[in-house]
Design an enzyme around this catalytic site. Structure first.
Site, PDB file in Angstrom:
ATOM      1  N   ASP A 290       0.866  -1.172   0.000  1.00 34.41           N
ATOM      2  CA  ASP A 290       0.000   0.000   0.000  1.00 34.41           C
ATOM      3  C   ASP A 290       0.915   1.238   0.000  1.00 34.41           C
ATOM      4  O   ASP A 290       2.142   1.127   0.053  1.00 34.41           O
ATOM      5  CB  ASP A 290      -0.949  -0.037   1.207  1.00 34.41           C
ATOM      6  CG  ASP A 290      -2.177   0.843   0.976  1.00 34.41           C
ATOM      7  OD1 ASP A 290      -2.128   1.705   0.081  1.00 34.41           O
ATOM      8  OD2 ASP A 290      -3.174   0.681   1.694  1.00 34.41           O
TER       9      ASP A 290
HETATM   10  C1  BGC Z   1      -5.002   3.232   0.508  1.00 29.25           C
HETATM   11  C2  BGC Z   1      -5.284   2.261  -0.603  1.00 29.25           C
HETATM   12  C3  BGC Z   1      -5.130   2.944  -1.944  1.00 29.25           C
HETATM   13  C4  BGC Z   1      -3.755   3.553  -2.021  1.00 29.25           C
HETATM   14  C5  BGC Z   1      -3.438   4.188  -3.351  1.00 29.25           C
HETATM   15  C6  BGC Z   1      -3.735   4.033   0.301  1.00 29.25           C
HETATM   16  O1  BGC Z   1      -3.609   5.042   1.218  1.00 29.25           O
HETATM   17  O2  BGC Z   1      -4.931   2.522   1.726  1.00 29.25           O
HETATM   18  O3  BGC Z   1      -6.562   1.713  -0.445  1.00 29.25           O
HETATM   19  O4  BGC Z   1      -5.355   2.016  -2.959  1.00 29.25           O
HETATM   20  O5  BGC Z   1      -3.638   4.532  -1.000  1.00 29.25           O
HETATM   21  O6  BGC Z   1      -4.141   5.345  -3.565  1.00 29.25           O
END
Ligand code: BGC
Length: 767
Positions: A290
């Site tokens: 993530d």
């Molecule tokens: C979130 C994810 C997301 C990623 C990319 C993160 O902060 O937890 O769900 O896909 O950002 O934007």
């Protein structure tokens, strides 16, 4: 450290307990891919291979403090494998062109995006879509999202999010499919099918990324990014199946979650990413971290950037989102023997395979068509579908005296801080929503009522009394104007408006950014200042309909006791306003059913229908009994149970008819009820099947959803609804993590929600 090691051992043993899968023969197209990639990799330097593992952000939407810089320079040097948060054919083409013309080996980039509930045509938030209980509908939303996103340059979405969520405080419950394993697993499957279609090589399909692996929804205290500590029973039986369903449906990628799992954060968790995901489940795609997940391992206390990067790679985490830990340190780790060339090769291969499967080596610009972007996004058909979809997700919680639907004629007072805001309609994670094409509730009501109704408006209150809280709850351009006059003055103005009307629609609840990432709440009620407004409106004696905007199950006990009609509308996407108006005026009949339990108060959280019985259960319907499992100050009952939702019509259920009272493994029985529409209008009903395993080698839940059917009935019509129950439906992971059905007695329940059910029983005979 010692403790972590011993936990890893237990988990490794558990993974070993599941039989390894027999190797499958390599199909011809895969062997062609393998040869192509082997030839390409033979030409790649170590730096270029590590470059493929680097995922940078294009910066259109960021969810962390760090951002990527000098992206174009890095692409040209072969230091980037993919970009996310960069859209439109023009921008994507520009970046792709650098990769395929300026970088030495001309390897195309993969383009990701958080396409979570639709794209420019935004559908209701996932928790709302789950409330439709309509799998073909949910699949179609993913299909439309994939078509629009791929027309705008995107070929990879960070969806579906299938974290089981039983804690209403957690803001990201809005992005989830709710509390139930079975329902979430069905949704996981159809979302992947919707995004990926039958052929990833087509230019209107995109690769799915199931997230957040794993157990993110069980963050302690509902606080975002928080630790998860979980038993294997709960993990295997409740939390893991939806991710597995997405993998089984062919999801091409997985996103590791931010959270710590029993002592090891997912990003560096070898048991999770390798033993379980690859060896046990047979996953063949790639895993991304993530946002800055690798970097955050430093704060988790696992070491410096070099150490955590090496550990993540070795754990089975192939792509590093935004941290740049891999590009900055893996070569050094290789030289020092901390990672092997095989670790880097393996990760690089999996990412190249994804690009190959998408057809990017054949045509790197296949998603860069300006013509498609002009003709396939926000089409009238998509917008119409969004409107129909939204109406299927609203949950009618109360309708005393059949106040709803409202007759179109007459004077209607529309009141509340959420009545006149376009920005708060689509809901969290709708970065691509087109707010210019998203009417506010007031606009929707006016459009649908036409000239027949006289619609008045007054804001009535601020979102929250506290200006800072309001600012934090209306970020990313989702602001709601503030009125700085004294609360009483603003309320009085709305009361005067209400007094002129035949009926009042109060648009209250949460703003869209009061749920979602980093938006957990310790108080899940409607903000106090809005409650003051509601109380004042009720005092006028006019009929009041509460249109409740919410990204989570809210604690609305007082409202449920005092407001005659409550329509929970979540956040319904681009067409939310028109769909709400359709339902309010009776052009559409609500059929949504809760995918999460509504608590009476926050102290009951986590509350979910499929709980264990305990050794001292409180007898249902009783408030408090000394030495029984309950509370002094509140009963164990939910405010609204899982599966609950009213309609403008009513349904009756016959008793359950079983085809037999027992069956042997390998056989099956059927359970049938006859459902009748006993009201005056056509309506849809979600008929729900639950079972209870009465005696097990481990404790079993008091009820588990095992099937559902959404049917439509005209007034007076009846339909026999039949479910088949097989041995497989009764299986669970036992203490040795064997997936088994244990012979013995079962209860079976069928009804319109998890509480109001007909009941019967059967026996699963021994082998
Ligand atoms: C979130 C994810 C997301 C990623 C990319 C993160 O902060 O937890 O769900 O896909 O950002 O934007």
């Amino acid at each position: 450290m010692k403790k972590a090691k011993s936990l890893v051992c237990i988990m490794a043993l558990c993974a070993g307990a599941i039989q390894a899968q027999a190797p499958k023969p390599v199909p011809a197209d895969q062997s062609k891919m393998n040869t192509f990639i082997s030839q390409l990799m033979a030409k790649m330097t170590v730096d270029e291979k590590i470059g493929q593992l680097n995922l940078v952000t294009g910066g259109e939407a960021t969810t962390g403090e760090a951002v990527s810089n000098d992206v174009e320079g890095k692409i040209a040097q072969g230091q980037v494998g993919g970009i996310f948060s960069l859209t439109t054919p023009t921008r994507v083409r520009k970046a792709q062109q650098i990769a395929v013309t300026k970088s030495r080996l001309k390897i195309p980039l993969i383009f990701g995006q958080d396409v979570i509930h639709g794209y420019k045509t935004t559908f209701p938030i996932p928790l709302a879509l789950a409330a439709s209980w309509d799998m073909p509908l949910v699949e179609r939303t993913a299909r439309v999202a994939a078509t629009e996103a791929s027309a705008d340059g995107i070929n990879w979405t960070f969806s579906p999010m299938v974290d089981i969520s039983r804690d209403a405080r957690w803001g990201r419950i809005a992005e989830s499919c709710g509390e139930d394993t079975y329902l979430a697993s069905q949704i996981a499957r159809v979302m992947v099918q919707g995004y990926q279609g039958d052929d990833l090589k087509k230019n209107n399909t995109i690769m799915a990324c199931v997230k957040h692996f794993a157990l993110y929804g069980a963050a302690e205290a509902g606080k975002d990014y928080n630790t998860t500590d979980m038993s294997l029973d709960r993990m295997y039986n409740d939390y893991l199946p939806p991710y597995k369903a997405a993998i089984d449906a062919g999801a091409g990628s997985v996103m590791a979650s931010f959270n710590d799992i029993n002592g090891i954060p997912a990003t560096a968790n070898k048991w999770l990413l390798t033993d379980l995901l690859r060896k046990q489940w047979g996953f063949t795609g790639f895993v991304t971290s993530d946002y800055t997940g690798v970097n955050e391992l430093i704060e988790h206390g696992l070491g410096d950037l070099q150490q955590v990067s090496a550990r993540s790679l070795k754990a089975g985490m192939e792509m590093d989102m935004v941290s740049e830990g891999y590009v900055k340190t893996l070569k050094k780790s290789l030289q020092e023997g901390k990672v092997a060339m095989a670790d880097i090769d393996n990760a690089c291969r999996l990412i190249l395979e994804a690009k190959y499967k998408l057809g990017l080596f054949d045509d790197p610009y296949k998603y860069c068509s300006e013509k498609r972007a002009k003709t396939e996004i926000l089409t009238p058909a998509n917008v119409k579908f969004a409107r129909e979809t939204a109406a299927q997700t609203f949950v009618l919680l109360k309708n005393q005296g059949n106040i709803l639907p409202i007759k179109k004629a007459g004077t209607i007072a529309v009141v509340g801080p959420l009545a006149n805001t376009r920005a708060n309609m689509p809901g969290t994670w709708s970065v691509n929503a087109d707010l210019a094409n998203t009417p506010s509730l007031l606009e929707g009501l006016k459009a649908v009522a036409g000239s027949k109704a006289n619609i008045l408006y007054s804001m009535g209150s601020n979102l929250t009394a506290d200006a800072t809280l309001q600012k934090n709850a209306t970020m990313f351009g989702r602001d709601i104007p503030r009125d700085e006059r004294p609360e009483e003055v603003i309320i009085n103005e709305a009361v005067a408006t209400a007094q002129k009307a035949d009926v009042v629609i109060a648009a209250l609840g949460e703003s869209s950014e009061m749920s979602g990432e980093s938006s957990s709440r310790s108080n899940i009620e409607i903000p106090e200042v809005q409650k003051h407004l509601l109380a004042a409106l009720l005092k006028t004696g006019k009929p009041v309909v509460l249109v409740l905007f919410a990204g989570r199950p809210m604690a609305i006990k007082w409202e449920s006791e005092n407001v005659p009609a409550i329509l929970n509308v979540w956040f319904g996407g681009t067409q939310a306003a028109n769909a709400i108006a359709d339902v309010v005026f009776g052009d559409a009949n609500p059929s949504g059913k809760l995918a999460v339990t509504f608590p009476q108060n926050v102290g009951q959280v986590p509350i979910y229908y499929s709980h264990k019985n305990t050794g001292r259960p409180l007898q249902e319907g009783t408030w408090f009994t000394k030495f029984r499992s309950g509370y002094l100050d509140v009963s164990n009952d939910p405010l609204y149970p899982f599966g609950f939702g009213l309609s403008y019509t009513t349904f009756s259920y016959s008793d359950i008819k079983l085809s037999a009272n027992s069956f042997a493994p390998g056989q099956s029985i059927t359970a049938t009820v006859t459902v009748t529409n006993t009201g005056k209008v056509e309506g849809k009903e979600v008929v729900q099947l639950y079972t209870r395993d009465m005696v097990g080698s481990i404790t079993r839940p008091v009820k588990e959803l095992k099937g559902f059917q959404k049917i439509s009935l005209k007034p007076g019509d009846s339909k026999a609804v039949t479910f088949t129950i097989k041995e497989d439906d009764l299986k669970f992971y036992n203490a040795d993590l064997q997936y088994v059905a244990e012979p013995g007695d079962f209860k079976v329940f069928i009804g319109s929600n998890s509480h109001d059910v007909k009941e019967s029983q059967f026996t699963l005979a021994g082998k």
